[in-house]
Design a protein around this motif. Structure first.
Motif, PDB file in Angstrom:
ATOM      1  N   GLY A 215      15.461 -11.892 -15.567  1.00 50.80           N
ATOM      2  CA  GLY A 215      15.450 -13.382 -16.338  1.00 50.80           C
ATOM      3  C   GLY A 215      14.340 -14.272 -15.672  1.00 50.80           C
ATOM      4  O   GLY A 215      14.515 -15.536 -16.144  1.00 50.80           O
ATOM      5  N   GLN A 216      13.763 -13.757 -14.445  1.00 47.01           N
ATOM      6  CA  GLN A 216      12.981 -14.631 -13.816  1.00 47.01           C
ATOM      7  C   GLN A 216      11.308 -14.437 -14.291  1.00 47.01           C
ATOM      8  O   GLN A 216      11.060 -13.144 -14.130  1.00 47.01           O
ATOM      9  N   GLN A 217      10.614 -15.352 -14.377  1.00 45.20           N
ATOM     10  CA  GLN A 217       9.330 -15.102 -14.653  1.00 45.20           C
ATOM     11  C   GLN A 217       8.434 -14.714 -13.529  1.00 45.20           C
ATOM     12  O   GLN A 217       8.639 -15.419 -12.345  1.00 45.20           O
ATOM     13  N   VAL A 218       7.908 -13.659 -13.570  1.00 47.56           N
ATOM     14  CA  VAL A 218       7.121 -13.003 -12.270  1.00 47.56           C
ATOM     15  C   VAL A 218       5.663 -12.768 -12.526  1.00 47.56           C
ATOM     16  O   VAL A 218       5.269 -12.676 -13.790  1.00 47.56           O
ATOM     17  N   ALA A 219       5.002 -12.619 -11.625  1.00 45.48           N
ATOM     18  CA  ALA A 219       3.526 -11.992 -11.658  1.00 45.48           C
ATOM     19  C   ALA A 219       3.604 -10.719 -10.911  1.00 45.48           C
ATOM     20  O   ALA A 219       4.393 -10.624  -9.962  1.00 45.48           O
ATOM     21  N   VAL A 220       2.946  -9.668 -11.466  1.00 44.12           N
ATOM     22  CA  VAL A 220       3.084  -8.293 -11.243  1.00 44.12           C
ATOM     23  C   VAL A 220       1.832  -7.773 -10.582  1.00 44.12           C
ATOM     24  O   VAL A 220       0.884  -7.803 -11.696  1.00 44.12           O
ATOM     25  N   LYS A 221       1.513  -7.276  -9.447  1.00 40.93           N
ATOM     26  CA  LYS A 221       0.090  -6.751  -9.061  1.00 40.93           C
ATOM     27  C   LYS A 221       0.197  -5.252  -9.175  1.00 40.93           C
ATOM     28  O   LYS A 221       1.240  -4.883  -8.407  1.00 40.93           O
ATOM     29  N   ASN A 222      -0.416  -4.500  -9.750  1.00 41.62           N
ATOM     30  CA  ASN A 222      -0.307  -3.199  -9.884  1.00 41.62           C
ATOM     31  C   ASN A 222      -1.619  -2.396  -9.247  1.00 41.62           C
ATOM     32  O   ASN A 222      -2.423  -2.610  -9.684  1.00 41.62           O
ATOM     33  N   ILE A 223      -1.440  -1.522  -8.066  1.00 40.94           N
ATOM     34  CA  ILE A 223      -2.387  -0.952  -7.313  1.00 40.94           C
ATOM     35  C   ILE A 223      -2.083   0.345  -7.654  1.00 40.94           C
ATOM     36  O   ILE A 223      -1.040   1.133  -7.043  1.00 40.94           O
ATOM     37  N   LYS A 224      -3.213   1.107  -8.157  1.00 38.81           N
ATOM     38  CA  LYS A 224      -2.711   2.480  -8.588  1.00 38.81           C
ATOM     39  C   LYS A 224      -3.340   3.566  -7.412  1.00 38.81           C
ATOM     40  O   LYS A 224      -3.015   4.762  -7.385  1.00 38.81           O
ATOM     41  N   CYS A 225      -4.425   3.232  -6.971  1.00 42.13           N
ATOM     42  CA  CYS A 225      -5.199   4.177  -5.893  1.00 42.13           C
ATOM     43  C   CYS A 225      -4.209   4.196  -4.672  1.00 42.13           C
ATOM     44  O   CYS A 225      -3.744   3.232  -4.038  1.00 42.13           O
ATOM     45  N   ASP A 226      -3.998   5.511  -4.014  1.00 41.39           N
ATOM     46  CA  ASP A 226      -3.168   5.725  -2.849  1.00 41.39           C
ATOM     47  C   ASP A 226      -3.576   4.944  -1.775  1.00 41.39           C
ATOM     48  O   ASP A 226      -2.641   4.397  -1.227  1.00 41.39           O
ATOM     49  N   VAL A 227      -4.750   5.091  -1.397  1.00 41.33           N
ATOM     50  CA  VAL A 227      -5.141   4.458  -0.207  1.00 41.33           C
ATOM     51  C   VAL A 227      -5.319   2.927  -0.151  1.00 41.33           C
ATOM     52  O   VAL A 227      -4.626   2.347   0.725  1.00 41.33           O
ATOM     53  N   THR A 228      -5.506   2.254  -1.446  1.00 42.60           N
ATOM     54  CA  THR A 228      -5.398   1.085  -1.502  1.00 42.60           C
ATOM     55  C   THR A 228      -3.993   0.303  -1.442  1.00 42.60           C
ATOM     56  O   THR A 228      -3.659  -0.482  -0.927  1.00 42.60           O
ATOM     57  N   ALA A 229      -3.108   1.239  -2.094  1.00 43.10           N
ATOM     58  CA  ALA A 229      -1.435   1.011  -2.190  1.00 43.10           C
ATOM     59  C   ALA A 229      -1.031   0.835  -1.051  1.00 43.10           C
ATOM     60  O   ALA A 229      -0.398   0.109  -0.456  1.00 43.10           O
ATOM     61  N   ASN A 257       3.974   4.659 -10.518  1.00 46.97           N
ATOM     62  CA  ASN A 257       2.345   4.303 -11.052  1.00 46.97           C
ATOM     63  C   ASN A 257       1.863   3.593  -9.818  1.00 46.97           C
ATOM     64  O   ASN A 257       1.000   2.685 -10.185  1.00 46.97           O
ATOM     65  N   GLY A 258       1.946   4.197  -8.753  1.00 49.74           N
ATOM     66  CA  GLY A 258       1.244   3.450  -7.578  1.00 49.74           C
ATOM     67  C   GLY A 258       2.258   2.419  -7.060  1.00 49.74           C
ATOM     68  O   GLY A 258       3.253   2.913  -6.948  1.00 49.74           O
ATOM     69  N   LEU A 259       1.816   1.279  -6.867  1.00 45.02           N
ATOM     70  CA  LEU A 259       2.613   0.213  -6.165  1.00 45.02           C
ATOM     71  C   LEU A 259       2.667  -1.219  -6.935  1.00 45.02           C
ATOM     72  O   LEU A 259       1.512  -1.611  -7.424  1.00 45.02           O
ATOM     73  N   TYR A 260       3.724  -1.660  -7.304  1.00 42.61           N
ATOM     74  CA  TYR A 260       3.932  -2.952  -7.953  1.00 42.61           C
ATOM     75  C   TYR A 260       4.305  -3.835  -7.005  1.00 42.61           C
ATOM     76  O   TYR A 260       5.328  -3.729  -6.443  1.00 42.61           O
ATOM     77  N   ILE A 261       3.428  -5.035  -6.826  1.00 50.00           N
ATOM     78  CA  ILE A 261       4.034  -6.219  -5.799  1.00 50.00           C
ATOM     79  C   ILE A 261       4.193  -7.259  -6.887  1.00 50.00           C
ATOM     80  O   ILE A 261       3.575  -7.653  -7.821  1.00 50.00           O
ATOM     81  N   VAL A 262       5.767  -7.473  -6.706  1.00 52.89           N
ATOM     82  CA  VAL A 262       6.510  -8.650  -7.652  1.00 52.89           C
ATOM     83  C   VAL A 262       6.527  -9.953  -6.843  1.00 52.89           C
ATOM     84  O   VAL A 262       7.369 -10.013  -5.939  1.00 52.89           O
ATOM     85  N   THR A 263       5.714 -11.127  -7.455  1.00 45.42           N
ATOM     86  CA  THR A 263       5.986 -12.326  -6.830  1.00 45.42           C
ATOM     87  C   THR A 263       6.433 -13.209  -7.863  1.00 45.42           C
ATOM     88  O   THR A 263       6.451 -13.180  -9.125  1.00 45.42           O
TER      89      THR A 263
END
Length: 450
Positions: A215-229, A257-263
Motif C-alpha cells: 500500500g506504500q508508493q515506492v521506487a524500485v531499482k532492478n539490477i540484473k547483472c550478478d557482479v553489479t548486484a 531476477n537479480g536484486l531489487y532495491i526498494v526505497t
C-alpha cells in the motif's frame, strides 16, 4: 532504543506482541517492522505505520527496538555458493557429504567465460556446463537466465535440465549468505507483495520503476547483472545504517531476477530536472534556500556518523511530493579514507585533494556541496559551463573558482566560496553550514508551496 532513530521516516522492530489496543493504537506482532510517521506530544508515544499490515496509529517507544543494520564486509555475498575458479576434482572434494541436491557453482577452467553447476546426486557429482550465449546463461539452450542468481533460484524449484532440484548450497569458506543476513535483520522483502508499475528511469546499472509495496508508493531499482548486484549490496548495507528525514529511506531488498532495491518514492524526481523544468518563474529564492538547507541537514547527519558520500551532486538529490530534498545514491559512501577502488570520479564535483591524491573526507563532501549550491542557485545549470574536464582540473588547481550564479544572494555565494577553500581544514563543517543557512532562512519569509 536510541532516540535519534525515532524520527519521522525512522524504522524500528516490535519487541513483543501488542494486540490489546487502547484508542488510536495499532496492533503488531513481535518482529513486525514499523515506520515512524511523526512524534506526538506524549513522551515516548509515536504515530507509526506497520509495514506488514499497512495500519497507521500510535505505538509506544518501550515496545520497540532499533532496526538492525546489515554488517557489510567482503564476506557478505549474494552468491555464497559461487566458488570462483576451481577445478572439477576440487568441486567433487567440496561436495560432501553426498546428499542429493547439494550444489556449488564454479568458473569453467576449460571454457573461459562459462560456468559449471556441480550437483551431488545418487552418490555422484554431476557437472553441468553453463553456457554464456546472447548475454544470457543456459544449460540446455531452452531455458535462459539473466544471471546465476536467477538460474539457481529456478533450479531450486524445478529440475528442468538437471537430475534433481537444488536443495542445499555448499557455501564457499569464509563467506556469509546475504539472503540469510537480510532475512535475519528484516530487510528482505516479499516479491509477492510488490506491484511493479511503469519505468521512471534507466540508470547505468538497470531500470528504476514506480511501484507499490504493502500500500506504500515506492521506487524500485532492478539490477540484473550478478557482479553489479553484488557491488550494490554495499550501497544497500550503508542505507540500512541511515535514518534521517533528508536521506532517501530504504524499505528493503528483494532477491529475485537479480536484486531489487526498494526505497520511498520521490515523486518530483532528481533536483537537476526539478529545477530545470520549473525555473525562476515557479521556484523562489526562499525555496532554493529550503532545498539547500534540506541537503545540508542530510549531510550533517552523515558527518555525525563519520560517513563520506563522495558523489554529492544535484543529480543525486531527490525531491519528494511535498518538496523535501533528500540525499540519495550511497554507492560510494564510506568512512574517511583514501579511495581504494578504481572508480570514475565526477571531476566537476570532486575536491582537488580527492582528484589528485584520492583523499576523501567530510571536507571533500563540503567542496561538492558548494558545487551543489551553485547548481541549485543557477536553477540546474551544468557547473563550469563550456569548460572541458581537463580545463576544470587545471584551472581549479590554479585557483579558479566559478562566479556567482545570476541573482544569487551574496551570502549564499560567500558560503560557496567557503566550501571551495583550497585547504580542506579551512572549509566549514556541515554543522556550521547548517547554522549559517538557518540564519539566512530566518531572515526570509516562509517559502510558498510550489
Amino acid at each position: 532504543m536510541a532516540v535519534n532513530v525515532l524520527v519521522a521516516g525512522g524504522q524500528c522492530v516490535a519487541k513483543c506482541n501488542h494486540l490489546k489496543l487502547k484508542p488510536g493504537e495499532i496492533a503488531y506482532h513481535k518482529g513486525d517492522i514499523l515506520t515512524i510517521v511523526e512524534t506526538t506530544q506524549d513522551r515516548g508515544i509515536y504515530k507509526a505505520y506497520n509495514n506488514k499490515t499497512g495500519d497507521k496509529g500510535l505505538v509506544s517507544c518501550g515496545n520497540m527496538r532499533e532496526r538492525e543494520a546489515i554488517r557489510i564486509d567482503s564476506c557478505l555475498s549474494l552468491m555464497p555458493w559461487f566458488h570462483g575458479k576451481i577445478s572439477g576434482p576440487q568441486a567433487v572434494k567440496k561436495l560432501k557429504p553426498r546428499e542429493d541436491g547439494l550444489f556449488l557453482v564454479r568458473e569453467s577452467i576449460r571454457h573461459p567465460g562459462d560456468y559449471v553447476l556441480c550437483v551431488s546426486f545418487a552418490g555422484e557429482v554431476i557437472h553441468y556446463r553453463v553456457i554464456y550465449q546472447d548475454n544470457k546463461l543456459t544449460i540446455d539452450k531452452s531455458q535462459f537466465f539473466h544471471n546465476l542468481i536467477d538460474m539457481i533460484e529456478f533450479y531450486s524449484k524445478n529440475t528442468g535440465a538437471i537430475a534433481t532440484i537444488l536443495h542445499r548450497a555448499k557455501e564457499k569458506e569464509g563467506i556469509r549468505s546475504a539472503e540469510l543476513e537480510l532475512s535475519k535483520t528484516g530487510w528482505l522483502l516479499d516479491m509477492d507483495k510488490l506491484i511493479l508499475g511503469a519505468s521512471i528511469g534507466e540508470g547505468e546499472f538497470g531500470e528504476v520503476y514506480k511501484g507499490e509495496y504493502m500500500g506504500q508508493q515506492v521506487a524500485v531499482k532492478n539490477i540484473k547483472c550478478d557482479v553489479t548486484a553484488q557491488s550494490f549490496l554495499s550501497e544497500t548495507a550503508v542505507m540500512t545504517k541511515l535514518q534521517h528525514k533528508n536521506l532517501v529511506r530504504l524499505l528493503g531488498v528483494i532477491l529475485q531476477n537479480g536484486l531489487y532495491i526498494v526505497t520511498e518514492l520521490m515523486d518530483k524526481g532528481n533536483l537537476v530536472n526539478y529545477l530545470r523544468t520549473r525555473g525562476r518563474s515557479q521556484i523562489s529564492s526562499g525555496q532554493l534556500m529550503r532545498i539547500a538547507l534540506d541537503v545540508c541537514e542530510g549531510m550533517e547527519y552523515l558527518e555525525s556518523k563519520k560517513l563520506v558520500h563522495r558523489d554529492l551532486a544535484a543529480r543525486n538529490i531527490l525531491v519528494s511530493k511535498d518538496t523535501v530534498a533528500k540525499v540519495s545514491d550511497f554507492g560510494l559512501t564510506k568512512g574517511d579514507s583514501k579511495g581504494s577502488e578504481q572508480v570514475k570520479l565526477p571531476v566537476k564535483w570532486t575536491a582537488p585533494e580527492a582528484l589528485k591524491k584520492e583523499k576523501f573526507s567530510t571536507r571533500s563532501d563540503v567542496w561538492s556541496y558548494g558545487i551543489l549550491l551553485w547548481e541549485t542557485f543557477s536553477y540546474g545549470r551544468q557547473p563550469y559551463p563550456k569548460m572541458s574536464l581537463k580545463e576544470v582540473r587545471e584551472r581549479v588547481e590554479q585557483g579558479y573558482r566559478m562566479e556567482a550564479p545570476e541573482d544569487c544572494p551574496p551570502a549564499l555565494y560567500q558560503l560557496m566560496r567557503g566550501c571551495w577553500q583550497d585547504e580542506p581544514g579551512k572549509r566549514p563543517s556541515f554543522h556550521k553550514l547548517r547554522d549559517k543557512l538557518q540564519k539566512e532562512m530566518d531572515q526570509l519569509d516562509p517559502p510558498s508551496e510550489s
